[in-house]
Write an enzyme that holds these catalytic residues in place. Structure first.
Site, PDB file in Angstrom:
ATOM      1  N   LYS A 257      10.233  -4.081  16.078  1.00  0.00           N
ATOM      2  CA  LYS A 257       8.861  -3.654  15.744  1.00  0.00           C
ATOM      3  C   LYS A 257       8.545  -2.420  16.575  1.00  0.00           C
ATOM      4  O   LYS A 257       8.545  -2.476  17.806  1.00  0.00           O
ATOM      5  CB  LYS A 257       7.861  -4.769  16.046  1.00  0.00           C
ATOM      6  CG  LYS A 257       6.380  -4.324  16.015  1.00  0.00           C
ATOM      7  CD  LYS A 257       5.387  -5.460  16.315  1.00  0.00           C
ATOM      8  CE  LYS A 257       3.959  -4.949  16.471  1.00  0.00           C
ATOM      9  NZ  LYS A 257       2.977  -6.009  16.794  1.00  0.00           N
ATOM     10  N   LYS A 269      -9.364  -3.775  17.465  1.00  0.00           N
ATOM     11  CA  LYS A 269      -9.297  -4.561  18.698  1.00  0.00           C
ATOM     12  C   LYS A 269     -10.469  -4.198  19.618  1.00  0.00           C
ATOM     13  O   LYS A 269     -10.977  -3.078  19.542  1.00  0.00           O
ATOM     14  CB  LYS A 269      -7.991  -4.231  19.446  1.00  0.00           C
ATOM     15  CG  LYS A 269      -6.744  -4.846  18.869  1.00  0.00           C
ATOM     16  CD  LYS A 269      -5.528  -4.464  19.712  1.00  0.00           C
ATOM     17  CE  LYS A 269      -4.241  -5.023  19.113  1.00  0.00           C
ATOM     18  NZ  LYS A 269      -4.183  -6.497  19.087  1.00  0.00           N
ATOM     19  N   ASP A 339      -4.876  -6.373  11.990  1.00  0.00           N
ATOM     20  CA  ASP A 339      -4.270  -6.423  13.321  1.00  0.00           C
ATOM     21  C   ASP A 339      -2.998  -7.288  13.339  1.00  0.00           C
ATOM     22  O   ASP A 339      -2.257  -7.267  14.315  1.00  0.00           O
ATOM     23  CB  ASP A 339      -5.294  -6.940  14.336  1.00  0.00           C
ATOM     24  CG  ASP A 339      -4.924  -6.647  15.775  1.00  0.00           C
ATOM     25  OD1 ASP A 339      -3.975  -5.848  15.983  1.00  0.00           O
ATOM     26  OD2 ASP A 339      -5.571  -7.202  16.679  1.00  0.00           O
ATOM     27  N   GLU A 341      -0.230  -6.675  12.034  1.00  0.00           N
ATOM     28  CA  GLU A 341       0.513  -5.630  11.329  1.00  0.00           C
ATOM     29  C   GLU A 341       2.016  -5.702  11.567  1.00  0.00           C
ATOM     30  O   GLU A 341       2.811  -5.265  10.741  1.00  0.00           O
ATOM     31  CB  GLU A 341      -0.010  -4.244  11.757  1.00  0.00           C
ATOM     32  CG  GLU A 341       0.559  -3.673  13.061  1.00  0.00           C
ATOM     33  CD  GLU A 341       0.230  -4.493  14.311  1.00  0.00           C
ATOM     34  OE1 GLU A 341      -0.700  -5.313  14.252  1.00  0.00           O
ATOM     35  OE2 GLU A 341       0.920  -4.326  15.336  1.00  0.00           O
ATOM     36  N   ARG A 343       4.151  -8.101  11.576  1.00  0.00           N
ATOM     37  CA  ARG A 343       4.914  -8.896  10.610  1.00  0.00           C
ATOM     38  C   ARG A 343       5.075  -8.184   9.283  1.00  0.00           C
ATOM     39  O   ARG A 343       6.048  -8.406   8.559  1.00  0.00           O
ATOM     40  CB  ARG A 343       4.250 -10.283  10.461  1.00  0.00           C
ATOM     41  CG  ARG A 343       2.846 -10.243   9.965  1.00  0.00           C
ATOM     42  CD  ARG A 343       2.088 -11.546  10.239  1.00  0.00           C
ATOM     43  NE  ARG A 343       1.659 -11.661  11.629  1.00  0.00           N
ATOM     44  CZ  ARG A 343       1.005 -12.712  12.133  1.00  0.00           C
ATOM     45  NH1 ARG A 343       0.739 -13.756  11.373  1.00  0.00           N
ATOM     46  NH2 ARG A 343       0.641 -12.733  13.398  1.00  0.00           N
TER      47      ARG A 343
HETATM   48  N1  BES Z   1       0.541  -6.243  19.061  1.00  0.00           N
HETATM   49  C1  BES Z   1      -0.265  -7.399  18.909  1.00  0.00           C
HETATM   50  C2  BES Z   1       0.204  -8.576  19.759  1.00  0.00           C
HETATM   51  C3  BES Z   1       0.140  -8.421  21.248  1.00  0.00           C
HETATM   52  C4  BES Z   1      -0.885  -9.022  21.959  1.00  0.00           C
HETATM   53  C5  BES Z   1       1.114  -7.758  21.964  1.00  0.00           C
HETATM   54  C6  BES Z   1      -0.938  -8.914  23.334  1.00  0.00           C
HETATM   55  C7  BES Z   1       1.059  -7.640  23.328  1.00  0.00           C
HETATM   56  C8  BES Z   1       0.044  -8.225  24.028  1.00  0.00           C
HETATM   57  C9  BES Z   1      -0.245  -7.845  17.458  1.00  0.00           C
HETATM   58  O1  BES Z   1      -0.102  -6.841  16.525  1.00  0.00           O
HETATM   59  C10 BES Z   1      -1.551  -8.501  17.182  1.00  0.00           C
HETATM   60  O2  BES Z   1      -2.537  -7.844  17.240  1.00  0.00           O
HETATM   61  N2  BES Z   1      -1.515  -9.785  16.893  1.00  0.00           N
HETATM   62  C11 BES Z   1      -2.694 -10.536  16.633  1.00  0.00           C
HETATM   63  C12 BES Z   1      -2.438 -11.372  15.409  1.00  0.00           C
HETATM   64  C13 BES Z   1      -3.648 -12.071  14.891  1.00  0.00           C
HETATM   65  C14 BES Z   1      -4.597 -11.077  14.273  1.00  0.00           C
HETATM   66  C15 BES Z   1      -3.198 -13.104  13.889  1.00  0.00           C
HETATM   67  C16 BES Z   1      -2.989 -11.410  17.839  1.00  0.00           C
HETATM   68  O3  BES Z   1      -2.057 -11.930  18.430  1.00  0.00           O
HETATM   69  O4  BES Z   1      -4.162 -11.515  18.196  1.00  0.00           O
HETATM   70 ZN    ZN Z   2       0.847  -5.151  17.139  1.00  0.00          ZN
HETATM   71 MN    MN Z   3      -1.942  -5.961  15.984  1.00  0.00          MN
END
Ligand code: BES
Ligand code: ZN
Ligand code: MN
Length: 492
Positions: A257, A269, A339, A341, A343
């Site tokens: 990724k 965010k 967010d 994204e 996947r």
């Molecule tokens: N890049 C983030 C995940 C992340 C969180 C990486 C903290 C490093 C530190 C990912 O793209 C994301 O935003 N995931 C969301 C998914 C949710 C919207 C289902 C998350 O984990 O909040």
């Molecule tokens: Zn991300």
């Molecule tokens: Mn994200």
């Protein structure tokens, strides 16, 4: 690019100890044992080392360090005394000792009296540990950097053997540094284009690099990946790095990724901590670092690394919550939350990897979920495996490499959380089991019979505190584990 410090190996020489400059390093066992060179040094500085070793405050445990400044009788500025503990040393212990040395010798010319380690291979491992710990990302610092550089000279029996053992380790260090530099780089510098360009420079190492731009991705049907990048001024890209050092067997596919910055998109965010999303390309960074290490050590394995490089920005062109996109596989996805994204990116890159390369196994790495950070913190990456043999090999490789990884469950029982009213699947499953539903989403894009591991590295890609083998910032977690796994299972 951050270059590893220079390492040289030579025979122990007792004649010049009083005339050396910089920092000298001596080891002590838990019973206060000094090596022959350590003894000679101790005599030259009127017993300061043995007094320290016998003192109440210094325990001589593995990796304990104390620095004696401006020792009488020596021209050296300091003697660093390092504990060896009481157990017989293995590679991981030797690396830790090296890490302890690296942490206390930043910028200093260092002579390590390593005859107490016994085996030249362990001297090489210790040097590797010191190199990893001495990493410093200073590309954007304009002042003088006095904690950078400073060669490490290792004195040990059979130095030629040690130097030979160090070669593949230094190739690996080079890969780890490449990853750390990519992850530490801010997103205004490391755009998708700059990232692709940096990967393209590796063709000089014998890697075959190809870059797909948005037109090509469109033609191939990677609409899920493209949807993520629609709001960005930097064009989405998929970069393939091919190392065919083996025979004619099917390759291992490594998928990364590479979200160069993750604002969350329209599902924006919160501001606090958003700057950490410069590390959201960590999976792609690890894949690139592994490919570099393989090329540098001329590994006898076939490995294809493929990374999806996109930036997730909110904009008039950006995708919206509620959009439905058709993946390259053909499954339609309802984008509930822009967010989630990563996947979407991985779904298309994984499908492309299987179509184009028919891999023997596939491993994807991604900073995918906050939920894995909640579950495992910064101490373990979480991995999900469709195949028990590959899972066991991965777990074993992580242990050998000294990187912690914890296996998490996959189960179709979670799939109901991903049911969409309008499409085949939705891209979020709610708060419960957030790391697992992300993995279950990815599993849809793994073909029957392909052994697959998904590694969620969101908690381990960068560190807020100094670690034994890594200063604050990008860790390069995974480069050593994957290199080890390739040695164990994919190299003839
Ligand atoms: N890049 C983030 C995940 C992340 C969180 C990486 C903290 C490093 C530190 C990912 O793209 C994301 O935003 N995931 C969301 C998914 C949710 C919207 C289902 C998350 O984990 O909040
Ligand atoms: Zn991300
Ligand atoms: Mn994200």
């Amino acid at each position: 690019m951050t270059r590893p410090i220079e390492i040289t190996f030579s025979d122990p020489d007792f004649g010049d100890l009083t005339r050396l400059t910089g920092t000298l390093v001596a080891t002590v066992g838990e019973g206060g044992e000094l090596s022959p060179a350590g003894k000679a040094l101790d005599e030259a500085c009127a017993g300061a080392i043995s007094r320290l070793a016998a003192s109440a405050g210094f325990k001589c445990k593995l990796g304990d360090v104390e620095k004696l400044l401006f020792p009488m009788g020596l021209t050296a500025d300091a003697v660093l005394v390092v504990g060896l503990g009481s157990e017989p040393l293995d590679a991981a212990a030797a690396r830790r000792i090296g890490g302890a040395i690296g942490a206390r010798t930043a910028g200093e010319e260092t002579t390590f009296l390593a005859d107490g380690l016994g085996d030249p291979a362990l001297a090489a491992e210790a040097a590797f540990g010191a190199v990893l710990r001495r990493y410093a990302f200073v590309d954007h610092k304009t002042g003088d950097q006095d904690d950078v550089g400073g060669a490490l000279r290792v004195r040990c029996p059979s130095p030629d053997e040690a130097a030979k053992a160090a070669q593949p380790l230094m190739a690996l260090a080079d890969g780890v540094f490449f990853t750390r530099d990519l992850v530490n780089e801010p997103a205004n510098v490391l755009t998708t284009e700059a990232f692709a360009a940096r990967l393209a420079t590796m063709s000089g190492l014998g890697l075959e690099i190809s870059v797909l731009d948005e037109d090509a991705l469109e033609a191939m049907g990677m609409r899920a990946l493209l949807a993520v990048g629609r709001g960005s001024a930097s064009g989405s890209k998929v970069v393939t790095m091919k190392w065919m050092g083996g025979g004619d067997e099917a390759p291992l596919a490594l998928i990364g990724k590479g979200v160069t910055f993750d604002t969350g998109g329209v599902s924006l965010k919160p501001a606090a901590g958003m700057e950490e999303m410069t590390t959201d390309m960590g999976g792609a960074g690890v894949v690139a670092g592994v490919m570099r290490a393989l090329a540098k050590r001329k590994a006898k394995a076939n490995v294809v690394g493929i990374v999806g490089l996109v930036e997730n920005m909110p904009d008039g062109m950006a995708q919206r919550p509620g959009d439905v996109v058709r993946s390259m596989k053909g499954d339609t996805i309802e984008v509930i939350n822009t967010d989630a994204e990563g996947r979407l990116v991985l779904a298309d890159v994984m499908w492309h990897a299987q179509e184009a390369y028919k891999p023997a196994a596939m491993i994807d790495l991604a900073t995918l979920t906050g939920a894995i950070v909640v579950a495992l913190g910064a101490e373990n990456a979480g991995y999900f495996a469709s195949d028990d043999d590959l899972a066991a090999a991965f777990g074993e490789a992580a242990k050998t490499a000294g990187e912690n990884a914890w296996r998490m469950p996959l189960s179709d029982a979670y799939d109901k959380l991903l049911k969409s009213r309008v499409a085949d699947v939705k891209n979020v499953g709610g708060r419960p089991a957030g790391a697992i539903t992300a993995a279950q989403f990815l599993k849809r894009f793994v073909k029957e019979g392909v052994p697959w591991i998904h590694v969620d590295i969101a908690g381990v890609t960068s560190t807020k505190e100094n670690k034994p083998l890594s200063p604050k910032g990008a860790t390069g977690w995974g480069v050593r584990t994957l290199d080890q796994l390739i040695r164990d299972k994919f190299e003839g």
